[in-house]
Design an enzyme around this catalytic site. Structure first.
Site, short mmCIF file in Angstrom:
data_model
loop_
_atom_site.label_atom_id
_atom_site.label_comp_id
_atom_site.label_asym_id
_atom_site.label_seq_id
_atom_site.Cartn_x
_atom_site.Cartn_y
_atom_site.Cartn_z
CB SER A 1 10.40 19.72 3.67
OG SER A 1 9.63 18.87 4.51
CB THR B 1 9.85 11.84 3.98
OG1 THR B 1 8.44 11.61 4.14
CG2 THR B 1 10.21 11.83 2.50
CE LYS C 1 8.96 10.12 8.31
NZ LYS C 1 7.82 10.72 9.00
CG ASN D 1 11.59 13.53 11.50
OD1 ASN D 1 12.27 13.51 12.53
ND2 ASN D 1 10.77 14.52 11.23
N GLY E 1 -4.72 3.42 14.13
CA GLY E 1 -3.49 3.05 13.44
C GLY E 1 -2.42 2.54 14.39
N GLY F 1 0.93 2.07 12.69
CA GLY F 1 2.10 2.14 11.80
C GLY F 1 3.17 3.03 12.42
CE1 TYR G 1 0.97 17.63 3.58
CE2 TYR G 1 1.50 16.54 5.65
CZ TYR G 1 1.84 16.88 4.36
OH TYR G 1 3.03 16.47 3.84
P1 NAP Z 1 2.41 3.20 7.85
O1 NAP Z 1 3.54 2.88 8.75
O2 NAP Z 1 2.38 2.62 6.48
O3 NAP Z 1 1.06 2.77 8.64
C1 NAP Z 1 -0.18 2.76 7.98
C2 NAP Z 1 -1.31 2.57 8.97
O4 NAP Z 1 -2.54 2.70 8.25
C3 NAP Z 1 -1.33 1.19 9.64
O5 NAP Z 1 -1.88 1.30 10.92
C4 NAP Z 1 -2.27 0.41 8.70
O6 NAP Z 1 -2.91 -0.68 9.33
C5 NAP Z 1 -3.29 1.48 8.39
N1 NAP Z 1 -4.00 1.19 7.15
C6 NAP Z 1 -3.52 1.26 5.88
N2 NAP Z 1 -4.47 0.94 4.99
C7 NAP Z 1 -5.57 0.60 5.71
C8 NAP Z 1 -6.89 0.19 5.37
N3 NAP Z 1 -7.26 0.03 4.10
N4 NAP Z 1 -7.78 -0.02 6.38
C9 NAP Z 1 -7.42 0.15 7.66
N5 NAP Z 1 -6.19 0.56 8.06
C10 NAP Z 1 -5.28 0.78 7.10
O7 NAP Z 1 2.24 4.79 7.62
P2 NAP Z 1 2.72 5.95 8.61
O8 NAP Z 1 4.12 6.34 8.27
O9 NAP Z 1 2.40 5.55 10.00
O10 NAP Z 1 1.80 7.18 8.16
C11 NAP Z 1 0.41 7.21 8.44
C12 NAP Z 1 -0.15 8.56 7.99
O11 NAP Z 1 0.37 9.63 8.78
C13 NAP Z 1 0.18 8.89 6.53
O12 NAP Z 1 -1.00 9.30 5.90
C14 NAP Z 1 1.15 10.05 6.62
O13 NAP Z 1 0.96 10.95 5.56
C15 NAP Z 1 0.75 10.70 7.95
N6 NAP Z 1 1.88 11.44 8.56
C16 NAP Z 1 1.78 12.79 8.68
C17 NAP Z 1 2.82 13.51 9.24
C18 NAP Z 1 2.71 15.01 9.37
O14 NAP Z 1 3.73 15.67 9.54
N7 NAP Z 1 1.54 15.56 9.34
C19 NAP Z 1 3.98 12.86 9.68
C20 NAP Z 1 4.05 11.46 9.56
C21 NAP Z 1 2.98 10.76 8.98
P3 NAP Z 1 -2.26 -2.16 9.32
O15 NAP Z 1 -1.28 -2.17 10.48
O16 NAP Z 1 -3.40 -3.07 9.54
O17 NAP Z 1 -1.58 -2.34 8.00
#
Ligand code: NAP
Length: 287
Positions: A22, A67, A71, A92, A131, A133, A229
């Site tokens: 960022s 972040t 959030k 965010n 997903g 999350g 990414y």
């Molecule tokens: P989060 O709220 O912790 O959600 C995690 C998700 O991954 C949930 O659906 C979880 O399933 C699933 N998961 C975790 N471990 C798993 C496993 N071993 N097997 C199957 N499913 C699994 O995280 P988040 O904030 O949504 O972020 C998710 C991803 O998006 C991250 O990698 C983050 O870096 C990326 N992201 C990128 C940007 C960008 O600007 N490019 C912005 C935001 C986020 P359960 O519900 O079953 O636990």
């Protein structure tokens, strides 16, 4: 960059923040656009978010990004919240207003701009969303609000997918989101999908991990978009390409969520030319 008595400060609160890109986004934009603004990361320890937001306001900070893992938690420290961010349940970006910060969610619009810039359409599409999350929840709102025909939300924990689907469907007055277990992918209709990978599986250093490993599944995907990414090409992206589809990572989403935050703080509109200069700088700084 010259720092003087009029320099405005913006920053990022999270934990960890050491590897964030960022500062590259915002300091490059401030340089290009001639704004007297500097952007720095702030590591905030657990249970100190409220103090951090109060402190930022007292120090006259213009705005903040928020972040992982704060959030949702940060919402309790805001003076006001944008209605979309409230629906998504995640903020965010904080924008300074009189008496406190107003919270926004620029991740969702950031993803939309990123997809648009790659020519990826949502309207009328049948979408697989992996997903349920924080990020996937925002993506579900995006897809529903931009006219997706159907969104199959596949998650490891079905109850979470059910809760998110119910909330989004209720808010949108439709039945567009369909919750499923990850293992149920075999029962998806036999057609071509846009697939959005919104889980944290495959994130560095676990680069060989993927939520669905079956190559058959990837035959159904014409375009795959991974929110991750790092690594540059995830296993999910690799499998999409191997199945004949196009694949994109989440760096442009990160770029555009930052650009939208910058636009909110400085009341400007950033050109595509400047956006691409920032994108190149992000790639140079990519670890
Ligand atoms: P989060 O709220 O912790 O959600 C995690 C998700 O991954 C949930 O659906 C979880 O399933 C699933 N998961 C975790 N471990 C798993 C496993 N071993 N097997 C199957 N499913 C699994 O995280 P988040 O904030 O949504 O972020 C998710 C991803 O998006 C991250 O990698 C983050 O870096 C990326 N992201 C990128 C940007 C960008 O600007 N490019 C912005 C935001 C986020 P359960 O519900 O079953 O636990």
């Amino acid at each position: 960059m010259t720092i003087d008595g009029k320099t405005r400060t913006c920053g990022l609160i999270g934990n960890p923040v050491e590897h964030t890109l960022s500062p590259v986004i915002h300091n490059t934009l401030a340089d290009r656009l001639g704004h007297n603004m500097v952007y720095v990361p702030f590591l905030v320890e657990e249970d100190r978010v409220e103090e951090a937001v109060k402190g930022a306001f007292a120090l006259n900070l213009l705005g903040m990004n928020v972040t992982v893992p704060y959030k949702s938690e940060v919402i309790g420290s805001l003076k006001e919240i944008d209605s979309l961010a409230e629906k998504i349940g995640a903020v965010n970006t904080l924008v300074r207003t009189e008496g406190g910060y107003k919270g926004y969610n620029t991740d969702m619009e950031g993803l939309y701009r990123a997809m648009d810039s790659e020519g990826i359409r949502i309207r009328g599409e049948e979408i697989i969303l992996l997903g349920a999350g924080g990020a996937a929840r925002a993506v579900a709102y995006l897809c529903a609000s931009k006219g997706a025909a159907k969104v199959y939300m596949l998650n490891r924990t079905k109850e979470k997918a059910q809760t998110v689907s119910r909330e989004v469907n209720q808010a949108m007055g439709s039945e567009v989101i369909v919750p499923m277990m990850l293992e149920e992918y075999g029962s998806l209709p036999d057609r071509q999908f846009l697939a959005i990978q919104g889980t944290s599986v495959g994130l560095s250093p676990h680069v060989e991990d993927v939520v669905i490993a079956d190559r058959e599944f990837y035959q159904k995907i014409h375009t795959g978009f991974d929110l991750i990414y790092s690594p540059w090409e995830t296993k999910f992206m690799h499998l999409v390409k191997e199945g004949g589809g196009k694949a994109y990572n989440g760096l442009k989403m990160l770029l555009y969520q930052g650009i939208i935050a910058y636009e909110l703080w400085n009341d400007v509109s950033v050109s595509e030319e400047d956006a691409m200069i920032v994108y190149d700088r992000m790639k140079e700084n990519f670890i």
